[in-house]
Design an enzyme around this catalytic site. Structure first.
Site, PDB file in Angstrom:
ATOM      1  N   ALA A   1      10.187  20.943  15.385  1.00 38.25           N
ATOM      2  CA  ALA A   1      11.277  20.427  16.033  1.00 38.25           C
ATOM      3  C   ALA A   1      13.046  20.781  15.635  1.00 38.25           C
ATOM      4  O   ALA A   1      13.191  21.853  16.133  1.00 38.25           O
ATOM      5  CB  ALA A   1      11.325  19.293  16.267  1.00 38.25           C
TER       6      ALA A   1
ATOM      7  N   CYS B   1      11.678  11.286  -6.414  1.00 41.11           N
ATOM      8  CA  CYS B   1      12.335  12.497  -7.658  1.00 41.11           C
ATOM      9  C   CYS B   1      13.500  11.454  -7.880  1.00 41.11           C
ATOM     10  O   CYS B   1      15.026  11.529  -7.826  1.00 41.11           O
ATOM     11  CB  CYS B   1      13.333  13.526  -6.697  1.00 41.11           C
ATOM     12  SG  CYS B   1      14.110  14.321  -8.215  1.00 41.11           S
TER      13      CYS B   1
ATOM     14  N   ASP C   1      13.861   4.287   3.097  1.00 39.57           N
ATOM     15  CA  ASP C   1      15.335   4.235   2.726  1.00 39.57           C
ATOM     16  C   ASP C   1      15.482   4.718   1.365  1.00 39.57           C
ATOM     17  O   ASP C   1      16.442   4.698   0.413  1.00 39.57           O
ATOM     18  CB  ASP C   1      15.134   2.609   2.630  1.00 39.57           C
ATOM     19  CG  ASP C   1      13.925   2.014   1.656  1.00 39.57           C
ATOM     20  OD1 ASP C   1      13.204   2.630   1.493  1.00 39.57           O
ATOM     21  OD2 ASP C   1      14.066   0.619   1.428  1.00 39.57           O
ATOM     22  N   GLY C   2      14.695   5.431   0.498  1.00 34.78           N
ATOM     23  CA  GLY C   2      14.884   5.524  -0.602  1.00 34.78           C
ATOM     24  C   GLY C   2      15.967   7.196  -0.716  1.00 34.78           C
ATOM     25  O   GLY C   2      16.261   7.600  -1.381  1.00 34.78           O
TER      26      GLY C   2
ATOM     27  N   ILE D   1       5.763   4.746   7.062  1.00 34.88           N
ATOM     28  CA  ILE D   1       5.051   4.305   8.173  1.00 34.88           C
ATOM     29  C   ILE D   1       5.289   2.708   7.757  1.00 34.88           C
ATOM     30  O   ILE D   1       4.852   2.104   8.574  1.00 34.88           O
ATOM     31  CB  ILE D   1       3.319   4.760   6.540  1.00 34.88           C
ATOM     32  CG1 ILE D   1       3.518   3.855   5.254  1.00 34.88           C
ATOM     33  CG2 ILE D   1       2.890   5.821   7.594  1.00 34.88           C
ATOM     34  CD1 ILE D   1       1.527   3.655   5.356  1.00 34.88           C
ATOM     35  N   ASP D   2       6.698   2.660   6.769  1.00 37.65           N
ATOM     36  CA  ASP D   2       6.843   1.239   6.496  1.00 37.65           C
ATOM     37  C   ASP D   2       7.232   0.591   7.787  1.00 37.65           C
ATOM     38  O   ASP D   2       7.105  -0.936   7.687  1.00 37.65           O
ATOM     39  CB  ASP D   2       7.196   0.842   5.239  1.00 37.65           C
ATOM     40  CG  ASP D   2       6.395   1.366   4.068  1.00 37.65           C
ATOM     41  OD1 ASP D   2       5.271   1.199   4.281  1.00 37.65           O
ATOM     42  OD2 ASP D   2       7.243   0.899   2.872  1.00 37.65           O
TER      43      ASP D   2
ATOM     44  N   ASP E   1      10.709   0.350   8.266  1.00 46.42           N
ATOM     45  CA  ASP E   1      11.702  -1.098   7.934  1.00 46.42           C
ATOM     46  C   ASP E   1      13.090  -0.584   8.239  1.00 46.42           C
ATOM     47  O   ASP E   1      13.422  -1.043   6.832  1.00 46.42           O
ATOM     48  CB  ASP E   1      11.237  -1.525   6.182  1.00 46.42           C
ATOM     49  CG  ASP E   1      11.097  -0.336   5.870  1.00 46.42           C
ATOM     50  OD1 ASP E   1      10.832   0.974   5.937  1.00 46.42           O
ATOM     51  OD2 ASP E   1      11.211   0.255   4.234  1.00 46.42           O
TER      52      ASP E   1
ATOM     53  N   ARG F   1       4.958  -2.039   0.598  1.00 46.82           N
ATOM     54  CA  ARG F   1       5.367  -2.735  -0.610  1.00 46.82           C
ATOM     55  C   ARG F   1       6.609  -3.887  -0.186  1.00 46.82           C
ATOM     56  O   ARG F   1       6.393  -5.556  -0.852  1.00 46.82           O
ATOM     57  CB  ARG F   1       6.210  -2.378  -1.259  1.00 46.82           C
ATOM     58  CG  ARG F   1       6.453  -2.272  -2.935  1.00 46.82           C
ATOM     59  CD  ARG F   1       6.603  -1.346  -3.252  1.00 46.82           C
ATOM     60  NE  ARG F   1       6.776   0.047  -2.792  1.00 46.82           N
ATOM     61  CZ  ARG F   1       6.388   1.369  -3.518  1.00 46.82           C
ATOM     62  NH1 ARG F   1       5.679   1.484  -4.515  1.00 46.82           N
ATOM     63  NH2 ARG F   1       7.152   2.003  -3.030  1.00 46.82           N
TER      64      ARG F   1
ATOM     65  N   LYS G   1     -15.856 -20.737  14.011  1.00 47.04           N
ATOM     66  CA  LYS G   1     -15.874 -19.201  13.890  1.00 47.04           C
ATOM     67  C   LYS G   1     -16.765 -18.509  13.191  1.00 47.04           C
ATOM     68  O   LYS G   1     -17.305 -18.475  11.887  1.00 47.04           O
ATOM     69  CB  LYS G   1     -14.429 -18.707  13.392  1.00 47.04           C
ATOM     70  CG  LYS G   1     -13.456 -18.870  13.823  1.00 47.04           C
ATOM     71  CD  LYS G   1     -12.265 -18.559  13.644  1.00 47.04           C
ATOM     72  CE  LYS G   1     -10.804 -18.431  14.976  1.00 47.04           C
ATOM     73  NZ  LYS G   1      -9.753 -17.823  14.574  1.00 47.04           N
TER      74      LYS G   1
ATOM     75  N   GLN H   1      -4.009   5.206   4.660  1.00 45.85           N
ATOM     76  CA  GLN H   1      -3.535   4.637   5.501  1.00 45.85           C
ATOM     77  C   GLN H   1      -2.347   5.613   6.228  1.00 45.85           C
ATOM     78  O   GLN H   1      -1.787   5.433   6.770  1.00 45.85           O
ATOM     79  CB  GLN H   1      -2.322   3.432   5.091  1.00 45.85           C
ATOM     80  CG  GLN H   1      -3.869   2.189   5.008  1.00 45.85           C
ATOM     81  CD  GLN H   1      -3.437   1.154   4.905  1.00 45.85           C
ATOM     82  OE1 GLN H   1      -2.169   0.332   4.754  1.00 45.85           O
ATOM     83  NE2 GLN H   1      -3.052   0.858   3.422  1.00 45.85           N
TER      84      GLN H   1
HETATM   85  O1  F6P Z   1       6.869   3.754   1.485  1.00 46.33           O
HETATM   86  C1  F6P Z   1       5.297   3.887   1.581  1.00 46.33           C
HETATM   87  C2  F6P Z   1       4.520   3.470   1.355  1.00 46.33           C
HETATM   88  O2  F6P Z   1       3.262   4.057   1.879  1.00 46.33           O
HETATM   89  C3  F6P Z   1       4.813   2.182   1.391  1.00 46.33           C
HETATM   90  O3  F6P Z   1       4.024   1.754   2.100  1.00 46.33           O
HETATM   91  C4  F6P Z   1       3.744   2.221  -0.269  1.00 46.33           C
HETATM   92  O4  F6P Z   1       4.050   0.411  -0.967  1.00 46.33           O
HETATM   93  C5  F6P Z   1       4.273   3.513  -0.844  1.00 46.33           C
HETATM   94  O5  F6P Z   1       4.537   4.522  -0.614  1.00 46.33           O
HETATM   95  C6  F6P Z   1       3.475   3.800  -2.150  1.00 46.33           C
HETATM   96  O6  F6P Z   1       4.104   4.882  -2.505  1.00 46.33           O
HETATM   97  P1  F6P Z   1       3.220   5.739  -3.902  1.00 46.33           P
HETATM   98  O7  F6P Z   1       1.753   6.553  -2.656  1.00 46.33           O
HETATM   99  O8  F6P Z   1       3.892   6.668  -4.805  1.00 46.33           O
HETATM  100  O9  F6P Z   1       2.088   4.894  -4.146  1.00 46.33           O
END
Ligand code: F6P
Length: 328
Positions: free
Chosen positions: A25, A76, A106-107, A131-132, A134, A176, A218, A259
């Site tokens: 896109a 990086c 976020d990074g 995927i987080d 957050d 994490r 259960k 995942q």
């Molecule tokens: O930030 C996404 C993520 O998949 C987190 O859920 C996980 O803790 C982290 O990346 C794992 O990072 P790497 O693939 O660098 O081990």
């Protein structure tokens, strides 16, 4: 407001399904608007290494269905240094790039914000690709829906075998610092307990809960553990619980990086397309240091600073409570 003529796009941090539809896109919206486009490989590392190439409409053909990122990605460390940033800036100038779309979490945004504060002549626009789920300023990040569906598919299979053997499974999912996947997957799969980094669960309470499950007849139990849980990893927690819970045979599954892979869901393909399209249009309109988000099904821009403000980010308490009640 400076006029943009060449825009660059990169993906950085952990890959997320939906990044490719977003890249497509960005490239096509830019070309439609008569901008030139550069693809940067391996995120900020490619900026420093001058690993870039011209992108055309056909360089993003047939990628909507692909997981990962055709631009590749990296975490990086050198970009955190002044020298790394200066090299990246010189490379951008050399190629006549005046705007940057960064797709990541976020990074990635922390780096983009610092860079753009240091070099204000390069406009930056963030797209939340992680995927987080957050980040502040968007209900959904790219990849979260696909990853959650991947987790659900796996846990449904675990439930079959857990039920057949009357077993208790601890399933560790990614996150994490974020329990978003754990919570949604827990609701979707009827987990007996969900352990989240944002909320401490006392092990004695967990044991009581599981004993209650046995009392309520259960035949199996599933506990989802987000990898950042304060009690430790799924193996550590399983060990503590097994000592007290004799009636179940305890097993552990770590879902890990599966995942992050896989073809993006319809939701992530559409979200990636919308966000990429909006990111380029925002840059053309002169916006800078912002993140494109989706709220109430509308595209919304939030400053990168605000997007990174974790004190404003909260996991939904109402969903946590509901999950507890529905799993009795
Ligand atoms: O930030 C996404 C993520 O998949 C987190 O859920 C996980 O803790 C982290 O990346 C794992 O990072 P790497 O693939 O660098 O081990």
């Amino acid at each position: 407001m400076h006029k943009i003529s060449r825009l660059a796009v990169l993906t950085s941090g952990g890959d997320a399904p939906g990044m490719n539809p977003c890249i497509r896109a960005v490239v096509r919206t830019a070309i439609y608007n008569k901008l030139e486009v550069t693809g940067i490989r391996r995120g900020y590392q490619g900026l420093i290494d001058d690993d870039m190439y011209d992108m055309g409409t056909r360089s993003v053909s047939n990628i909507l269905n692909l997981g990962g990122t055709i631009l590749k990605t990296a975490r990086c460390l050198p970009f955190r240094t002044d020298e790394g940033m200066e090299t990246a800036y010189q490379n951008l100038k050399k190629h006549g790039i005046d705007a940057l779309v960064v797709i990541g979490g976020d990074g990635t945004f922390t780096g983009a914000l610092r860079f753009s504060q240091k070099y204000p002549d390069i406009a930056v626009m963030g797209v939340p690709g992680t995927i987080d789920n957050d980040l502040c300023g968007t209900t959904y990040t790219l990849g979260f829906d696909t990853a959650t569906n991947t987790v659900i598919e796996a846990i449904d299979k675990i439930r079959d075998t857990a039920d057949a053997h009357d077993r208790l499974f601890f399933v560790e999912v990614m996150g994490r610092d974020s329990g978003a996947i754990a919570l949604r997957a827990g609701i979707s799969c009827g987990a007996e307990a969900i352990l989240l980094p944002e909320k401490e669960t006392a092990i004695p309470d967990l044991i009581e809960n599981l004993k209650g499950g046995q009392y309520n007849k259960k035949s199996s139990s599933i506990v989802i553990v987000a990898e950042g849980d304060k009690n430790g990893g799924a193996y550590d927690i399983a060990k503590l619980v097994q000592k007290e819970v004799k009636f179940y045979d305890v097993k552990v599954t770590i879902l890990g990086h599966l995942q992050r892979g896989g073809s993006p869901s319809a939701f992530d393909r559409i979200l990636g397309s919308r966000m990429g399209f909006a990111a380029v249009n925002a840059l053309i309109a002169g916006k800078n240091q912002m993140m494109v988000g989706l709220e109430a099904n509308h595209i919304k821009l939030t400053s990168l600073e605000k997007a990174l403000n974790q004190t404003e980010f909260r996991l939904e308490e109402d969903l946590i409570k509901m999950a507890e009640i529905l799993s009795i």
